[in-house]
Structures are given as C-alpha cells and as structure tokens.
Design a protein around this motif. Structure first.
Motif, mmCIF file in Angstrom:
data_model
loop_
_atom_site.group_PDB
_atom_site.id
_atom_site.type_symbol
_atom_site.label_atom_id
_atom_site.label_comp_id
_atom_site.label_asym_id
_atom_site.label_seq_id
_atom_site.Cartn_x
_atom_site.Cartn_y
_atom_site.Cartn_z
ATOM 1 N N LEU B 261 0.838 -1.191 0.000
ATOM 2 C CA LEU B 261 0.000 0.000 0.000
ATOM 3 C C LEU B 261 0.878 1.247 0.000
ATOM 4 C CD1 LEU B 261 -2.754 -0.811 2.664
ATOM 5 C CD2 LEU B 261 -3.113 -0.434 0.224
ATOM 6 N N PRO B 262 0.413 2.332 -0.620
ATOM 7 C CA PRO B 262 1.192 3.575 -0.641
ATOM 8 C C PRO B 262 1.046 4.333 0.672
ATOM 9 C CG PRO B 262 -0.850 3.881 -1.865
ATOM 10 C CD PRO B 262 -0.834 2.449 -1.420
ATOM 11 N N ILE B 263 1.700 3.854 1.703
ATOM 12 C CA ILE B 263 1.623 4.518 3.002
ATOM 13 C C ILE B 263 3.030 4.688 3.564
ATOM 14 C CG2 ILE B 263 -0.706 3.771 3.621
ATOM 15 C CD1 ILE B 263 0.541 1.433 5.111
ATOM 16 N N THR B 264 3.149 5.620 4.522
ATOM 17 C CA THR B 264 4.442 5.925 5.131
ATOM 18 C C THR B 264 4.267 6.064 6.636
ATOM 19 O OG1 THR B 264 4.922 7.234 3.171
ATOM 20 C CG2 THR B 264 6.427 7.473 5.049
ATOM 21 N N ALA B 265 5.308 5.710 7.366
ATOM 22 C CA ALA B 265 5.259 5.818 8.828
ATOM 23 C C ALA B 265 6.084 7.009 9.300
ATOM 24 C CB ALA B 265 5.803 4.539 9.458
ATOM 25 N N LEU B 266 5.562 7.715 10.301
ATOM 26 C CA LEU B 266 6.279 8.865 10.882
ATOM 27 C C LEU B 266 6.381 8.688 12.374
ATOM 28 C CD1 LEU B 266 4.376 11.847 9.236
ATOM 29 C CD2 LEU B 266 6.543 10.834 8.511
ATOM 30 N N LYS B 267 7.477 9.149 12.968
ATOM 31 C CA LYS B 267 7.602 9.143 14.428
ATOM 32 C C LYS B 267 6.532 10.050 15.025
ATOM 33 C CE LYS B 267 12.494 8.420 15.698
ATOM 34 N NZ LYS B 267 12.278 7.109 16.307
ATOM 35 N N LEU B 268 5.990 9.655 16.164
ATOM 36 C CA LEU B 268 5.040 10.495 16.896
ATOM 37 C C LEU B 268 5.855 11.316 17.894
ATOM 38 C CD1 LEU B 268 2.204 7.904 17.416
ATOM 39 C CD2 LEU B 268 1.913 10.145 16.361
ATOM 40 N N GLY B 269 6.109 12.573 17.560
ATOM 41 C CA GLY B 269 6.984 13.405 18.393
ATOM 42 C C GLY B 269 8.431 13.121 18.042
#
Lengths: 304, 304
Positions: B261-269
């Motif tokens: 899937l075209p998704i990306t993960a980002l740090k929370l804070g």
DNA sequence: GCCAAACCGTGAATTATTCTCATGAATAGG
DNA sequence: CCTATTCATGAGAATAATTCACGGTTTGGC
C-alpha cells in the motif's frame, strides 16, 4: 441425572469431597466432616475416576497425593464451591424478601427530583437491594408494571386496575413560576387569561398529560401565546429567570431553586392546584418486604 | 449425597435444567435436549424450590417467567457450567497424555497480528496443546483471568494485582501512518498541532485506552479535526492509503502493509512513542510448563 | 521384629433418590 | 368450542448412593 452421552460427570459433591480431602488430609477425616462414611467417599471417587478415565490421587503409603488431573479438579472446587455457597445465601435472602432489585418507573418529570430524596435513605436501610430507575415505556407505565419491566411506578395519575395497588405518598402544590419583577410577580394568584400573552415552558410530553393545560387553560377556554418544551428542570428555570417564559412546577421544587435564581411562585387559580404523587405496584408483590418498605418510607419522607 | 444440615442444595444438574429452559423456552424442549422427560425436570425443579423455599419461575399461562431468585441461579449457571465443561475437557486431555488448552485473551487490536507470529512456532513445540484466542470480556481482561475464562492475557497495559504476573515480551514503536504524498510524508517526525486539520482513524475503543490521545494529543492540548473508528486493520490502512485520514499503529505492522500500500510511517513526536506488549498470567500457573514456555517463546520471537 | 492403630479398597445389601409412565388441569390458537 | 401443547402430580420402576462388614497395607511404638 442419568447421563446418556457420558458428558456431564463432575458433580458438586465430587468437588466437595476433593476439597474436604485436601483440607483434612485423609478420606476418613473428610468423610467425618461430610457426615458420610469413608466407604461412601471411596466409592464416589472411584466412580468419578472411571468416568474421567484417570486417577484423581495416588496412594503413597497411607498418604494421598493428588495427580495433575486431581489438582485441576481441586482448583475447580476451590473456585466453584464458594460460588455455590454464596448463591445459596443470596437466594435465601431473596426468598425472605431481604434482597432483590427494585426497578422503579417514572411517569412525570419532577417525580425524579422527589424520588432522589427517597432513594438515598432507602439504600441505607436496604443495602442488599439494587434500585434501578427507568423512564421510557413502550406501553406506558401500567404496561411496564404488568409486563414486569418495572416493579414500582411513580406517577401523578393512578389508573386503577385489578392486580395493581396505588398508594398516595406525597401531596404538593403545582405553581406558576415567573421571573422576579414580572408584572404578575406580586400577585397572590394568577388566572388563565392573564397568561394569554406569555410563553409557557414545559417538559416535552403530550399536552394531555400536562395539568397546566387540562386543569387550568382548557377549562377557561384559553391558551398561552407560545409553548416551548425543554428537557431539564435546570435549563427550564434559567429560561424563566431570564424572562423568556413562565412554567408550572411543584412548589417544593421551585422553592429549592429560588434560593439561587430570581424567580417567584404563584398559585394557579385562587384555590391553587393541588397534586399528589402515587406509587403503584403489583398486588402480588405486596408481601415483598423491600418493596412495601419502600412505599412506607416514601410516605414518611417529609419536606422542610 | 445425603445432606444433614440442609445446606448444599443447588446441584450441577439443577443449573443444567435452568440453562436449558432459558435457552429453549420451555420445560418440554429443555427435557428433550437433556435426554430426560418433562416430568423429571418438573420434579427436580419442584424439589429445588422446596429446598430453597422460593419459586424459581412463575407459570404465566403456558409461559415460564423466571423470578429474581431464578435469575440469580441462571446467572450462576451461565458462569459455572462453562467451567465444569472446560475442566472436564482439560482433565480428559490430561488423561490422554495431552497437555490441555491455553486460552489466550487479547486486549489490543494489533496484538492479534503479533500473537499470530508467536502461535505458529508454539504449536510446533507443543503439538498436544490447543491454543484458543478470545477477544470479548464482560469484566475486562483481568476479570477474565481471575474468572478462569482465559489463562493468558495479552495487553499493552499491565494492571499489577496480587495473584497475577506480567512479563514484558515485546518492545515496539507506535507510529503515525500517512498516505504517500501527504504533506507530512517526508518529515522525520510529527507534532500534535500538525494534525489539527486531519481525520484520525482508530479502532473502536474508549479514548482513554488510545495512547495517541493520552500520550500525544492531550498533553499538547489539541485534538484532530475528526475521529473515525474502524474495526479492522486492513480497511483502516486502505482508508489511510486513500487519503481519508491518518492512523497510529505499531511500526512493524505498518512496515508489513507498506509493501502493498502507498503509506508511510512517521515518528510520533521527536522521540517517538515506545510501547510494550505484556503477557499476564495467574501466579499459580507459573509452574504450568506449557504456559511458562509460551511466555518464554514469546520473548524470544524477533522481527526481521 | 511384631503388633496395634489408622488408612484405604471392595462387594453385597440396603436405603434413598431419580426417572418414567399415566394422567389431569390449564391455556393459547385455530 | 375444540385441539394441541404445556406443566404438575402421584405411583411405581429403575438407578444411584450409602452403609456394613471385611480384607489388605502402612506406620510407629515397644
């Protein structure tokens, strides 16, 4: 219970035996505590073992050591037997009318305020009774009573039918609430036509159930200029205090709010409008202690 | 079992009858299911009622309505009978040389994905242990553990109480998932206020149980613009990929889906949001080898 | 080392309980 | 109004639980 498919096999008395053996260390001692012979226990356990197809304990010398299966059953016994015993106690209390749940149905909005004053002391006297208040009834309060959805109905309109009793528990006066400084505020009482230009605020229920219409406006063949409905008493009185309308409520309720809000109560008509709250219950429940005591307590609660 | 002091009266077969009557609506139907005659049940219940000194149900026409005492017993039946049945199964398995079954309860949605990775290898090592996963608990995971409805609880929130042990088995990072091409997609981390115009998608559980709120939004005194809930992880990520919102999930879970899937993960804070999964079990079960081995194995499973 | 005391197990007889059968009474539905 | 369904009851049959009587083992004291 004769078992066909060999499924139900562990019975309460097996668990009693296991627990007693663990506690007292021997079959003989367990038998004594259970008022049975050692032989009876031996037979019972042997039969259980046959059905489970595994020994429950092993004889080591004259000691018994539980097998893994036995330990499982012992755990089961220690968890389940207290529940049996607790349930027996509770059911006995229910049978004696000392415990139960009292489901109270309400048919009038301000009744709720009154009920709160009764429920508090009641819960003190009957710590084992749960009180549950319901307000919406598909087939009306009487229907709920007959359908056993509630046990007690709080209503200003007793509808006598065979099988139910109603008792009057509280007399009060319905009054008109107006803001302080209103042109009527210093009158002793108010007549219907004096309200023909006012906005009347009521709870959102059918007009036929509002005494202010059925006993005040309609007999005089007049109505207020506007009619608004509001769910909660607090907001209703805030609106009255702000000069947005007038409302009809029990005097005792108005008196309480009048301490904090600039509002005044007026008699509805020269003679005022007397009302009563009734408690209704099924005749068959008359002998249920915690229910009849609720009615008695409700009658005794007075207002200062 | 002949009773001397008249105390033990509720037997398992009484509970079986009550449950069958509730399930099938009539004595006759219950009798059939229990492979007994209607008469047998009638006699049995009558005797129980005599001993308890209260009716269990009332005949209303040809309907039976449980009394409060009856409802109480019905509750007992529904709580206890499954335990009898489970114990019988377990003892039979022990008798056959098998180990029994491990009932695992889940308190967090993504835990399920993690669990699947542990169960596989476990079943290899313990071919004679059955694993059963449950997800709905009337009294919460801890209640289920104490009530012996489950043997092992998988949860991100260990609630330490006497009688239970928790072991941390897995550290991971909770991340924000955004669609590829999202304005934040190339940032290294995200701050709460950057999401003030976003739609947040979560599993349908109470807000207090969502770390994204308790540890991210609320400390910064802001919230997302909208909050939607979705049951399943797959659909949730489809929604994110379609630009319908953002979501917070474990990084390892996102990484798996990101392949398709075209998704990306980002740090929370800036520091990210570290989390842990714990396994909880009853202290008494610590010596049950197939259970403690599960915990050990869970700790060892690593992620590539 | 031996004997008495304290266990548990077993089979037969006895006692108690449970179940079925036959029947009656009440009720809802056609 | 009649029929089919449902629960209750009493009597007797079937089953299960309990006791009694006895035998085998282990334990500990002398």
């Amino acid at each position: 219970m004769r078992i066909i498919h060999g499924l139900a096999m562990i019975e309460r008395h097996h668990l009693e035996i296991l627990r007693a053996v663990e506690r007292h260390g021997s079959l003989t001692a367990a038998a004594e505590q259970l008022h049975l012979t050692q032989s009876a226990l031996s037979h019972a356990v042997r039969k259980l073992e046959q059905q489970l197809d595994t020994p429950v304990w092993l004889r080591e010398g004259r000691q018994l050591r539980f097998t893994q299966a036995g330990s499982q059953l012992l755990g089961l016994a220690n968890r389940l037997l207290p529940q049996f015993e607790h349930a027996e106690m509770q059911v006995r209390q229910i049978a004696r009318g000392q415990r139960g749940s009292l489901r109270v149905g309400m048919e009038c909005h301000p009744c709720y305020q009154w009920l709160l004053k009764v429920v508090g002391p009641y819960l003190q006297y009957w710590p084992d009774v749960d009180v549950d208040v319901k307000q919406e009834f598909q087939f009306g309060g009487m229907g709920a009573l007959f359908g056993h959805d509630i046990d007690l109905l709080v209503t200003p309109d007793p509808l006598h039918k065979p099988g139910v009793c109603f008792e009057s528990v509280f007399d009060y006066e319905q009054v008109l609430v107006v803001p302080e400084g209103h042109s009527l505020a210093d009158k002793a009482w108010v007549e219907p036509h004096q309200l023909e230009k006012e906005t009347l605020i009521t709870y959102p229920v059918a007009v036929e159930r509002l005494d202010i219409f059925t006993r005040f406006f309609l007999p005089a063949h007049c109505t207020p200029a506007r009619h608004k409905t509001i769910e909660t008493t607090d907001i209703m009185l805030q609106m009255v205090a702000a000069g947005r309308g007038v409302s009809a409520l029990p005097r005792w309720l108005v008196d309480e709010y009048a301490r904090n809000l600039p509002i005044t109560a007026l008699k509805l008509g020269k003679e005022g409008m007397p009302k009563q709250i009734f408690l209704g219950f099924r005749e068959r429940d008359e002998s249920v202690d915690y229910l009849s005591e609720f009615v008695k307590l409700a009658r005794e609660v007075r207002w200062g």
